[in-house]
Design a protein around this motif. Structure first.
Motif, PDB file in Angstrom:
ATOM      1  N   ASP A 164       0.839  -1.209   0.000  1.00  0.00           N
ATOM      2  CA  ASP A 164       0.000   0.000   0.000  1.00  0.00           C
ATOM      3  C   ASP A 164       0.874   1.258   0.000  1.00  0.00           C
ATOM      4  O   ASP A 164       0.581   2.229  -0.708  1.00  0.00           O
ATOM      5  CB  ASP A 164      -0.937   0.017   1.214  1.00  0.00           C
ATOM      6  CG  ASP A 164      -2.039  -1.026   1.104  1.00  0.00           C
ATOM      7  OD1 ASP A 164      -2.380  -1.405  -0.040  1.00  0.00           O
ATOM      8  OD2 ASP A 164      -2.547  -1.463   2.148  1.00  0.00           O
ATOM      9  N   GLN A 165       1.947   1.234   0.783  1.00  0.00           N
ATOM     10  CA  GLN A 165       2.859   2.381   0.815  1.00  0.00           C
ATOM     11  C   GLN A 165       3.578   2.547  -0.521  1.00  0.00           C
ATOM     12  O   GLN A 165       3.818   3.673  -0.963  1.00  0.00           O
ATOM     13  CB  GLN A 165       3.877   2.213   1.946  1.00  0.00           C
ATOM     14  CG  GLN A 165       3.268   2.295   3.323  1.00  0.00           C
ATOM     15  CD  GLN A 165       4.265   1.897   4.411  1.00  0.00           C
ATOM     16  OE1 GLN A 165       5.013   0.927   4.262  1.00  0.00           O
ATOM     17  NE2 GLN A 165       4.271   2.659   5.496  1.00  0.00           N
ATOM     18  N   ILE A 166       3.913   1.437  -1.151  1.00  0.00           N
ATOM     19  CA  ILE A 166       4.592   1.494  -2.448  1.00  0.00           C
ATOM     20  C   ILE A 166       3.667   2.109  -3.494  1.00  0.00           C
ATOM     21  O   ILE A 166       4.055   3.012  -4.240  1.00  0.00           O
ATOM     22  CB  ILE A 166       5.067   0.088  -2.883  1.00  0.00           C
ATOM     23  CG1 ILE A 166       6.179  -0.391  -1.950  1.00  0.00           C
ATOM     24  CG2 ILE A 166       5.517   0.090  -4.345  1.00  0.00           C
ATOM     25  CD1 ILE A 166       6.513  -1.855  -2.082  1.00  0.00           C
ATOM     26  N   ILE A 167       2.420   1.664  -3.518  1.00  0.00           N
ATOM     27  CA  ILE A 167       1.462   2.209  -4.477  1.00  0.00           C
ATOM     28  C   ILE A 167       1.213   3.686  -4.197  1.00  0.00           C
ATOM     29  O   ILE A 167       1.155   4.503  -5.115  1.00  0.00           O
ATOM     30  CB  ILE A 167       0.162   1.383  -4.469  1.00  0.00           C
ATOM     31  CG1 ILE A 167       0.453  -0.018  -5.048  1.00  0.00           C
ATOM     32  CG2 ILE A 167      -0.937   2.075  -5.266  1.00  0.00           C
ATOM     33  CD1 ILE A 167      -0.657  -1.013  -4.877  1.00  0.00           C
ATOM     34  N   ASP A 168       1.107   4.070  -2.920  1.00  0.00           N
ATOM     35  CA  ASP A 168       0.938   5.478  -2.559  1.00  0.00           C
ATOM     36  C   ASP A 168       2.137   6.321  -2.979  1.00  0.00           C
ATOM     37  O   ASP A 168       1.986   7.479  -3.362  1.00  0.00           O
ATOM     38  CB  ASP A 168       0.706   5.639  -1.055  1.00  0.00           C
ATOM     39  CG  ASP A 168      -0.683   5.219  -0.641  1.00  0.00           C
ATOM     40  OD1 ASP A 168      -1.564   5.084  -1.522  1.00  0.00           O
ATOM     41  OD2 ASP A 168      -0.895   5.019   0.567  1.00  0.00           O
TER      42      ASP A 168
END
Length: 190
Positions: free
Chosen positions: A145-149
């Motif tokens: 999720d952090q990578i996509i954000d």
């Protein structure tokens, strides 16, 4: 040796893990470092460790360590000035850092050409889903999720990683060494 801090414009020493041999050398990188000579811990060399460590915050990029290392294990590189928030992947302190990734386009071939050790295989491994980008946080890697954000500014790249994670997209890459293709692919060509 904590997390990387905000980058600055300048030069820094990078250690090649394949060449550094602290159990065989006389610790020239530490002995001749001007920052160490004034009493700061810029270079640490533990004979039990596999390689030396150079502080990114204290290193002034003078290049003395590159000339003194008998194994040519230290390289001075210019730090990019405006890529502090664009680190896609990093291989630890004093290690290779990949800034930004190419944006794959649907139904198009993406090829990367360049000299050795600039991150072509790393970038393609990340884009193929074989490697998870750590966004420069090698000791505390982010979740998906952090990578996509992280890629929110690039809608195409954000969508690419979201689809890759949901198995809606498949990326194929040829092996770096063409002679290994028969070990990974079966069938005939033509």
């Amino acid at each position: 040796m904590g997390e990387p801090q905000q980058e600055r414009i300048g030069r820094i020493a990078i250690i090649n893990a394949d060449k550094c041999k602290p159990m065989r050398c006389k610790k020239e990188c530490k002995t001749f470092c001007p920052v160490v000579r004034v009493g700061k811990s810029c270079v640490e060399v533990d004979t039990k460790a596999k390689l030396a460590w150079i502080s990114e915050d204290l290193c002034v990029g003078c290049g003395i360590c590159t000339r003194r290392c008998p194994y040519n294990a230290v390289t001075i590189v210019e730090l990019p000035s405006n890529l502090a928030n664009h680190t896609a992947h990093r291989f630890g302190p004093n290690g290779f850092k990949l800034h930004r990734l190419p944006v794959p386009k649907p139904n198009q071939v993406l090829g990367l050409v360049g000299p050795n050790a600039i991150g072509k295989s790393t970038a393609l491994g990340i884009l193929a889903g074989k490697m998870k980008p750590n966004l420069g946080r090698c000791h505390n890697p982010p979740d998906w999720d952090q990578i996509i954000d992280h890629f929110q500014g690039s809608e195409e790249q954000r969508a690419y990683f979201a689809e890759l994670l949901e198995n809606k997209k498949v990326a194929l890459s040829k092996p770096q060494y063409v002679c290994r293709i028969p070990t990974r692919v079966s069938g005939t060509v033509g």
